[in-house]
Design an enzyme around this catalytic site. Structure first.
Site, short mmCIF file in Angstrom:
data_model
loop_
_atom_site.label_atom_id
_atom_site.label_comp_id
_atom_site.label_asym_id
_atom_site.label_seq_id
_atom_site.Cartn_x
_atom_site.Cartn_y
_atom_site.Cartn_z
N GLU A 106 0.90 -1.17 0.00
CA GLU A 106 0.00 0.00 0.00
C GLU A 106 0.92 1.20 0.00
O GLU A 106 1.57 1.48 1.02
CB GLU A 106 -0.82 0.03 1.30
CG GLU A 106 -1.90 -1.00 1.42
CD GLU A 106 -3.18 -0.58 0.73
OE1 GLU A 106 -3.19 0.44 0.02
OE2 GLU A 106 -4.17 -1.29 0.90
N CYS A 127 -2.47 9.43 3.36
CA CYS A 127 -2.28 8.94 1.99
C CYS A 127 -3.45 9.37 1.10
O CYS A 127 -3.32 9.42 -0.11
CB CYS A 127 -2.12 7.43 1.98
SG CYS A 127 -3.48 6.57 2.75
P1 NAD Z 1 8.60 4.96 4.17
O1 NAD Z 1 8.58 4.30 2.84
O2 NAD Z 1 9.66 5.95 4.43
O3 NAD Z 1 8.71 3.88 5.35
C1 NAD Z 1 7.76 2.85 5.50
C2 NAD Z 1 8.38 1.73 6.34
O4 NAD Z 1 9.37 1.06 5.54
C3 NAD Z 1 9.10 2.21 7.60
O5 NAD Z 1 8.79 1.33 8.65
C4 NAD Z 1 10.56 2.12 7.20
O6 NAD Z 1 11.43 1.93 8.30
C5 NAD Z 1 10.55 0.91 6.31
N1 NAD Z 1 11.69 0.79 5.39
C6 NAD Z 1 12.44 1.78 4.88
N2 NAD Z 1 13.40 1.28 4.09
C7 NAD Z 1 13.26 -0.06 4.10
C8 NAD Z 1 13.94 -1.14 3.46
N3 NAD Z 1 14.98 -0.94 2.66
N4 NAD Z 1 13.50 -2.39 3.68
C9 NAD Z 1 12.42 -2.62 4.47
N5 NAD Z 1 11.77 -1.65 5.12
C10 NAD Z 1 12.17 -0.37 4.93
O7 NAD Z 1 7.15 5.56 4.34
P2 NAD Z 1 6.66 6.51 5.50
O8 NAD Z 1 7.27 7.84 5.27
O9 NAD Z 1 6.81 5.83 6.79
O10 NAD Z 1 5.08 6.57 5.22
C11 NAD Z 1 4.49 7.52 4.41
C12 NAD Z 1 4.16 6.92 3.06
O11 NAD Z 1 3.22 5.86 3.25
C13 NAD Z 1 3.48 7.90 2.15
O12 NAD Z 1 3.97 7.73 0.85
C14 NAD Z 1 2.02 7.51 2.21
O13 NAD Z 1 1.24 7.86 1.09
C15 NAD Z 1 2.15 6.04 2.33
N6 NAD Z 1 0.90 5.49 2.88
C16 NAD Z 1 0.12 4.72 2.09
C17 NAD Z 1 -1.08 4.24 2.55
C18 NAD Z 1 -1.97 3.39 1.71
O14 NAD Z 1 -2.88 2.79 2.26
N7 NAD Z 1 -1.77 3.31 0.41
C19 NAD Z 1 -1.48 4.54 3.85
C20 NAD Z 1 -0.65 5.36 4.62
C21 NAD Z 1 0.54 5.81 4.14
#
Ligand code: NAD
Length: 541
Positions: free
Chosen positions: A235, A269
């Site tokens: 997501e 999001c």
């Molecule tokens: P992010 O991608 O920076 O981090 C998400 C998670 O991934 C964190 O826990 C992070 O530590 C982890 N992560 C980072 N690098 C990684 C790697 N190499 N391997 C595995 N895990 C790793 O996102 P964020 O800033 O925490 O969240 C905001 C984003 O989430 C926005 O783009 C938002 O639109 C999206 N979002 C989407 C939905 C949806 O339902 N589509 C809902 C909420 C948020």
């Protein structure tokens, strides 16, 4: 990762105050968590689904009891108001309640018609993957973590969870909540840390991975998951457009458009990220937006009676993205109609005009309090612009004529369209939610959120093959004409297709001719018996 030195600090974004820390999990701890969850999964999956649902209801009770604790932590961790944090708790509990209630129906055994194999029974069951790795974001640190964990558990999986490092205090709090349900605690394991700990979780090869996060992280994790052929549900980001059609209720569109853009500081999001307005109502809409934006007070309070409409951004990197988008837009000719200034972690609600798709603010996710408005000539132009995006999560359409709005909605390349409101689709716990294009391949909310944590396992059951079953007969050589008669008889589209192969079988196939003879003999015998019976009955009279 060095466990002696590496800690994640809990920082309140509004005050800059440190209120705790958690040690990062080491790679060895991640591997151990995955191994232990694999061993525990057998015990958890062996519990009847109704029992798992009963234990999840106990967890629901614990969450409700902990409401004030949770809203206080999220308020400090994220900066959103206690009221907005409570909204998260309500959405979360609603989903858990529905999933526990309806999972027995969604996950139950399903009979499948036997096709040509009349003498056998066919059915399919849903079985868990095993250990699910769940990696979450910071922006809704309760609602984007607990429902997928609970859905995976109800489906019979055990879970290794990695909360976001940006909402690490909430992650620690969620871990404590699970520990308050002793029957559930052994089947969920939390690991804490940044992307490196997330990468270690992927490396530990869970049986299924579920990520909520940015498109950038999605790409990295997709590659790592592909390396180990791990099924991967994601997501990701949104760039949700709002379309204000010529016949829209302008006041309502401006009021709720502004709310949809600035609620939780634009860090949802499904925030309104860009607006396309019909040229005939453009001036009136912009004037109404400025009036509404002026009412959006900014500030922070830890109290439940928070007077502010909007809080701080949650961390520095998010402020940088917002400022980069603003500077890029201004450099390319956008006008700031209101806002734009930053004080500490607070950025004013900002309205932009004269924007176009050369600007980052119209193409990339801003995830902050920015509302760019673009004039369009007609519906086709609005639809074209809305679809001109790599992302496709939700969209908003405003029109007084619902049929008109629906015609436009049908042409939008997104997972959900909300007509005459913003964001009110997301809290509906049984309405499937998720995106298309780069916004994701997973579905949350409703049956899909639970069933995606299972795969189907099918069964074909019965006594050994019955020789009088035509489907058995055709397994032997010498039944070509019978096979064609079955093909035409069951699936023929025209009368010719249905009848001709049967006639060919009955006249040209030795077994077919035999069948005709037997049937004829049978029919004559039956008619003799019938005539005799009639005669006897006649005599009795
Ligand atoms: P992010 O991608 O920076 O981090 C998400 C998670 O991934 C964190 O826990 C992070 O530590 C982890 N992560 C980072 N690098 C990684 C790697 N190499 N391997 C595995 N895990 C790793 O996102 P964020 O800033 O925490 O969240 C905001 C984003 O989430 C926005 O783009 C938002 O639109 C999206 N979002 C989407 C939905 C949806 O339902 N589509 C809902 C909420 C948020």
């Amino acid at each position: 990762m060095d466990p002696r030195t590496e800690c994640i600090e809990f920082i309140n974004p509004a005050t800059g105050e440190k209120f705790g820390e958690v040690r990062m999990s080491t790679e060895e701890e991640v591997m151990r968590a995955r191994r232990e969850m694999a061993a525990a999964q057998v015990t958890w999956a062996a519990k009847p689904l109704k029992e798992r649902a009963r234990i999840i209801k106990e967890f629901q009770r614990v969450i409700i009891d902990a409401t004030d604790e949770l809203t206080a932590i999220v308020n400090q961790d994220h900066g959103k108001s206690r009221g907005d944090a409570l909204h998260e708790v309500i959405m979360t509990v609603d989903k858990i309640h529905q999933y526990a209630r309806l999972s027995p129906k969604w996950l139950g055994r399903r009979r499948v018609p036997p096709g040509l194999y009349f003498f056998r029974r066919y059915y399919t069951e849903r079985v868990p993957f095993g250990v699910v790795g769940i990696i979450g974001p910071w922006n809704y640190p309760i609602d984007l973590m607990l429902p997928p964990i609970v859905a995976a558990l109800l489906a019979g999986n055990t879970v290794v969870v990695k909360p976001s490092e940006v909402a690490a205090a909430t992650g620690v709090e969620l871990e404590k909540l699970f520990q308050r349900v002793p029957e559930l605690a052994p089947f969920v394991r939390f690991i804490h840390g940044d992307g490196r700990v997330g990468a270690a979780l992927v490396k530990s090869k869970p049986d299924l991975l579920f990520l909520t996060g940015s498109v950038k992280t999605g790409r990295i994790v997709a590659k790592a998951a592909a390396e180990h052929m791990i099924p991967f549900l994601y997501e990701l980001g949104g760039k949700d457009p709002m379309l204000v059609l010529e016949d829209a209720d302008i006041r309502a569109a401006a009021h709720w458009g502004v709310w949809g853009a600035f609620y939780t500081t634009g860090q949802a999001c499904v925030s309104v990220e860009r607006v396309y307005v019909h040229e005939k109502v453009y001036d009136a809409f912009v004037a109404a937006v400025l009036e509404e934006t002026a009412k959006f007070t900014v500030g922070y309070s830890p109290d439940i009676d928070n007077p502010y409409r909007m809080g701080p951004l949650t961390f520095e990197r998010q402020c940088d993205i917002v400022n980069t988008h603003l500077q890029d837009a201004i450099a390319k000719g956008a006008r700031v109609l209101m806002g734009g200034q930053q004080t500490g972690m607070f950025i004013e609600p900002t309205v932009l005009a004269d924007v176009d798709h050369t600007m980052q603010v119209m193409r990339e996710e801003t995830f902050g309090p920015v509302l760019p408005i673009m004039k369009v000539s007609d519906d086709t132009h609005a639809i074209q612009m809305a679809n001109h995006s790599e992302m496709g999560l939700s969209a908003y359409v405003w029109s007084r004529d619902l049929a008109h709005a629906k015609r436009v909605a049908e042409q939008l390349q997104v997972g959900v369209v909300n007509i005459n409101d913003t964001m009110s689709h997301y809290p509906v716990s049984l309405l499937p939610f998720g995106g298309v294009k780069m916004s994701g391949n997973a579905r949350t909310h409703g049956a899909g959120e639970v069933t995606q944590f299972t795969h189907t396992k099918s069964y074909a059951v019965g006594a050994p093959p019955n020789p009088i079953d035509p489907a058995t007969m055709v397994r032997y050589p010498g039944h070509y004409r019978l096979g064609k008669a079955i093909l035409g008889g069951f699936f023929g589209v025209t009368p010719q297709q249905r009848v001709a192969p049967l006639l060919d079988y009955l006249t040209n196939d030795p077994k077919g001719r035999q069948a005709v003879t037997r049937t004829a003999v049978g029919l004559s015998a039956a008619s003799v018996v019938g005539v005799m019976a009639a005669v006897m009955l006649g005599r009795k009279k």
